[in-house]
Design a protein around this motif. Structure first.
Motif, short mmCIF file in Angstrom:
data_model
loop_
_atom_site.label_atom_id
_atom_site.label_comp_id
_atom_site.label_asym_id
_atom_site.label_seq_id
_atom_site.Cartn_x
_atom_site.Cartn_y
_atom_site.Cartn_z
N LEU A 79 0.83 -1.21 0.00
CA LEU A 79 0.00 0.00 0.00
C LEU A 79 0.86 1.26 0.00
O LEU A 79 0.57 2.24 -0.70
CB LEU A 79 -0.93 -0.01 1.23
N ILE A 80 1.93 1.22 0.80
CA ILE A 80 2.84 2.38 0.83
C ILE A 80 3.44 2.62 -0.56
O ILE A 80 3.52 3.77 -1.03
CB ILE A 80 3.95 2.16 1.88
N LEU A 81 3.85 1.53 -1.22
CA LEU A 81 4.43 1.66 -2.57
C LEU A 81 3.42 2.23 -3.57
O LEU A 81 3.75 3.09 -4.39
CB LEU A 81 4.92 0.29 -3.06
N ILE A 82 2.17 1.74 -3.48
CA ILE A 82 1.13 2.23 -4.41
C ILE A 82 0.87 3.71 -4.20
O ILE A 82 0.81 4.50 -5.16
CB ILE A 82 -0.18 1.42 -4.22
N ASN A 85 3.85 5.90 -5.41
CA ASN A 85 3.98 5.97 -6.86
C ASN A 85 2.85 6.76 -7.50
O ASN A 85 3.05 7.43 -8.52
CB ASN A 85 4.06 4.57 -7.45
N LEU A 86 1.64 6.70 -6.93
CA LEU A 86 0.53 7.52 -7.44
C LEU A 86 0.83 9.00 -7.24
O LEU A 86 0.64 9.82 -8.15
CB LEU A 86 -0.78 7.15 -6.73
N LEU A 87 1.28 9.35 -6.01
CA LEU A 87 1.65 10.74 -5.75
C LEU A 87 2.81 11.19 -6.65
O LEU A 87 2.85 12.33 -7.11
CB LEU A 87 2.05 10.90 -4.28
N SER A 88 3.73 10.27 -6.90
CA SER A 88 4.86 10.57 -7.77
C SER A 88 4.39 10.86 -9.20
O SER A 88 4.89 11.80 -9.85
CB SER A 88 5.85 9.41 -7.78
N MET A 89 3.41 10.08 -9.70
CA MET A 89 2.88 10.30 -11.05
C MET A 89 2.20 11.67 -11.16
O MET A 89 2.38 12.39 -12.14
CB MET A 89 1.89 9.19 -11.41
N ILE A 90 1.40 12.03 -10.14
CA ILE A 90 0.70 13.31 -10.15
C ILE A 90 1.72 14.47 -10.12
O ILE A 90 1.63 15.43 -10.88
CB ILE A 90 -0.27 13.41 -8.95
N ALA A 91 2.69 14.35 -9.20
CA ALA A 91 3.72 15.39 -9.08
C ALA A 91 4.51 15.53 -10.38
O ALA A 91 4.85 16.64 -10.80
CB ALA A 91 4.65 15.06 -7.93
N SER A 92 4.79 14.40 -11.03
CA SER A 92 5.54 14.42 -12.28
C SER A 92 4.76 15.12 -13.39
O SER A 92 5.32 15.90 -14.17
CB SER A 92 5.89 12.99 -12.70
N LYS A 93 3.44 14.89 -13.45
CA LYS A 93 2.60 15.52 -14.45
C LYS A 93 2.55 17.04 -14.26
O LYS A 93 2.72 17.81 -15.21
CB LYS A 93 1.18 14.94 -14.37
N VAL A 94 2.33 17.47 -13.00
CA VAL A 94 2.29 18.90 -12.70
C VAL A 94 3.63 19.55 -13.04
O VAL A 94 3.70 20.65 -13.58
CB VAL A 94 1.94 19.12 -11.21
N ARG A 95 4.71 18.85 -12.71
CA ARG A 95 6.06 19.36 -12.98
C ARG A 95 6.28 19.59 -14.47
O ARG A 95 6.81 20.64 -14.88
CB ARG A 95 7.09 18.36 -12.45
N LEU A 96 5.87 18.64 -15.31
CA LEU A 96 6.06 18.76 -16.76
C LEU A 96 5.30 19.95 -17.32
O LEU A 96 5.81 20.69 -18.17
CB LEU A 96 5.61 17.47 -17.45
N VAL A 97 4.05 20.15 -16.86
CA VAL A 97 3.24 21.27 -17.34
C VAL A 97 3.89 22.61 -16.95
O VAL A 97 4.03 23.52 -17.79
CB VAL A 97 1.81 21.19 -16.78
N MET A 98 4.30 22.72 -15.70
CA MET A 98 4.92 23.96 -15.24
C MET A 98 6.25 24.21 -15.94
O MET A 98 6.58 25.34 -16.30
CB MET A 98 5.12 23.92 -13.72
N MET A 99 7.02 23.13 -16.16
CA MET A 99 8.32 23.28 -16.79
C MET A 99 8.17 23.73 -18.24
O MET A 99 8.94 24.58 -18.74
CB MET A 99 9.07 21.94 -16.74
N SER A 100 7.17 23.21 -18.94
CA SER A 100 6.92 23.62 -20.33
C SER A 100 6.56 25.10 -20.38
O SER A 100 7.00 25.83 -21.27
CB SER A 100 5.78 22.78 -20.92
N SER A 101 5.75 25.55 -19.42
CA SER A 101 5.35 26.95 -19.37
C SER A 101 6.57 27.85 -19.15
O SER A 101 6.74 28.87 -19.84
CB SER A 101 4.34 27.16 -18.25
#
Length: 598
Positions: A79-82, A85-101
């Motif tokens: 459960l901790i791993l899941i 990794n879910l939080l990591s995916m969300i953070a990664s998506k937000v990071r990419l959008v902000m970085m592109s901007s």
């Protein structure tokens, strides 16, 4: 400044890596807050990745037991791993959008800064560079920085942090295995440094050839009518192909060397894994290493070499684009020759007196003198004609008056004020300049005339067109004033373009007007129509007229004969004819030529 041609490689300053990186990162300052958020998200994603192998080690060593398996413990770890990794995916998506901007905004800022700076540069800058080479810097070289900026934040900082964290975790797990893993790094670093040293030189050469190609293409496309008229398409194609082959050769050489980056990293990675597993096998046999630790360590090996590979890719990108950054900074570091002095006062409304006091000028320090100790004084509202043979210095006089260049010595006074000491923009806004090569923009006739005064109403634009007798031919066009003209106004005749230019100048209502061979391309019938418009244009303002057709300047208040960079004669038409000097000879030669033609 040395003249550069389309086939000549540009001179380029080579800056240190540290200087380039420092200047590029300075563009991140307006986005400090967003950058901090991006970096925070990157650290979070990195930590999630680092924790995965360690949690797996705990699960294997503590909860995986064939006799008494701890299912609840495994579920808890799972459960901790899941969640991580879910939080990591969300953070990664937000990071990419902000970085592109951030990256896109930085590129816009750099391109705008470069464009605005180029507009401030003196004519000497444009005189010595093909337009295509300037475009190569504004477009191609700026675009080349996009990957560099993206990787500097998304790769450099997080990968370095990840490498540090993974290295610490490896040493905490097993000191011997950690030493075995990093033992190949010195060899890799030395090899990469050698490649970088030679690679940058090759990429510099490639970008110079790319600039040559763009310069040649722009020049040929601009002169396509001449190329087709003289049927030189085949020769020009051969020249283009030759330049293109030079570009391909430099590109292949640069890429071929860069391609050694990946094999070096992958070879080091592969050899490192073999050594680590061999060492791990001996340690397990000796009972000093658990299976869980070896499995976790094997995952950390991938996490150790992956950042190195990404950093190698970033380093590769950095080297590839150092030349682009150098070329951009080369332009930005050029100081304009013609600038307003600090705190220079604005030019008041010009009355129109003009005085040249002992003006001497040459275009380059090592070139010949173009104007030699020229002095004259013009009263407000006078119409002055400048005549003389080609290359005598007529256009240079009006270029200096317009302050496109500064005098080598002497002063130019307008209303008693040295034009070097007043705000440049406030001075030029009160001048109207019409050149022989009339330039029209790729927009409507209405907007081309309105360029003289951008806040003018449609009625004022139409009134200006009527005043110079341009209205009649405009309304006969398919869409009248809304007719779109091609680039440089190529769909209109030379005479029509000049009539539009007259209307634009009249709309601007300049205090000093300059006509440089402005009627040279108008036929006799059109010239008669436009003479009254020119009279209205000249009325009430100081004007300088350059004309080889002497019949058009007979009524000027004063005619100055320029010869060999000096004012040799000055007076009215009748006074100069009585002198029977240079003007008399020019006039009689033209008069006899016209009579012979008739």
């Amino acid at each position: 400044m040395a003249k550069n041609t389309t086939k000549q490689d540009e001179e380029q300053m080579i800056r240190s890596k540290g200087e380039i990186i420092k200047r590029l990162l300075s563009y991140l300052k307006p986005y400090k807050f967003k950058t901090v958020i991006v970096l925070t998200l990157l650290v979070f994603v990195m930590l999630c990745g680092v924790l995965n192998p360690y949690l797996l080690k705990i699960a294997i060593d503590k909860y995986v037991d064939i006799k008494t398996p701890n299912v609840n413990g495994l579920i808890y770890i799972g459960l901790i791993l899941i969640i991580l990794n879910l939080l990591s995916m969300i953070a990664s998506k937000v990071r990419l959008v902000m970085m592109s901007s951030i990256t896109n905004n930085i590129l816009v800022n750099i391109r705008h800064e470069l464009y605005a700076h180029i507009q401030k540069l003196s004519f000497s800058f444009f005189d010595n560079r093909p337009v295509g080479k300037i475009l190569a810097r504004v477009m191609g070289d700026v675009n080349a920085l996009q990957t560099l900026f993206t990787n500097s934040i998304t790769s450099l900082i997080p990968e370095l942090l990840s490498l540090i964290c993974v290295t610490i975790m490896m040493f905490l797990l097993n000191f011997k295995l950690a030493l075995t893993t990093i033992m190949l790094l010195p060899v890799l670093c030395i090899s990469m440094f050698y490649i970088e040293t030679h690679s940058r030189v090759r990429w510099d050469a490639y970008r110079k050839k790319r600039s040559n190609l763009l310069g040649l293409a722009h020049e040929n496309f601009s002169g396509m009518k001449v190329i087709q008229a003289f049927a030189t398409e085949k020769d020009n194609s051969e020249g283009f192909k030759e330049t293109l082959n030079e570009l391909i050769d430099k590109f292949v050489k640069a890429v071929r060397l860069n391609d050694f980056f990946w094999p070096l990293v992958e070879l080091s990675w592969g050899v490192g894994i073999v050594i680590v597993y061999y060492t791990g096998y001996t340690l397990i046999n000796s009972g000093t290493l658990t299976v869980g630790t070896l499995i976790a360590f094997s995952m950390y090996i991938g996490m150790f070499w992956r950042p190195i590979m990404n950093l190698s890719n970033f380093y590769n990108t950095l080297i590839t684009n150092f030349s682009a950054a150098d070329r951009i900074f080369d332009i930005l570091d050029i100081e304009p020759d013609i600038i307003s002095l600090e705190d220079a006062p604005k030019m008041p409304q010009i009355k129109g007196s003009v005085e040249f006091k002992n003006v001497t000028f040459k275009y380059e320090e090592d070139s010949g003198i173009v104007l030699n100790n020229v002095s004259f004084k013009i009263n407000p509202g006078e119409n002055i004609a400048l005549v003389g043979s080609t290359g005598a210095g007529k256009t240079t006089i009006i270029s200096l008056l317009s302050r496109f260049y500064d005098t080598t010595s002497g002063e130019i006074l307008v209303d008693g004020k040295n034009i070097k000491n007043v705000d440049l923009e406030s001075y030029r806004k009160q001048m109207g300049i019409m050149l022989q090569d009339t330039f029209l923009f790729s927009t409507t006739i209405m907007e081309n005339i309105r360029y003289g005064r951008l806040d003018a109403k449609d009625e004022e634009v139409i009134a200006a067109a009527k005043a110079v007798n341009a209205y009649d031919f405009i309304i006969k066009l398919e869409k009248g004033f809304q007719t779109e003209v091609n680039e440089r106004g190529s769909r209109l005749s030379l005479g029509q373009r000049q009539l539009i230019s007259f209307a634009r100048a009249l709309l601007a209502n300049p205090r000093i007007l300059i006509l440089d061979e402005a009627t040279s391309n108008i036929d006799t019938q059109t010239e008669r129509l436009v003479q009254k418009g020119i009279e209205k244009l000249l009325h009430g303002r100081t004007s300088f007229v350059i004309a080889h057709r002497l019949s058009t300047i007979r009524d000027c208040d004063k005619i100055m004969v320029v010869d060999d960079g000096m004012i040799k004669e000055a007076g009215t038409h009748d006074e100069l004819l009585k002198l029977k000097g240079i003007y008399y000879n020019l006039y009689m030669a033209q008069y006899n030529f016209l009579n012979e033609g008739a």
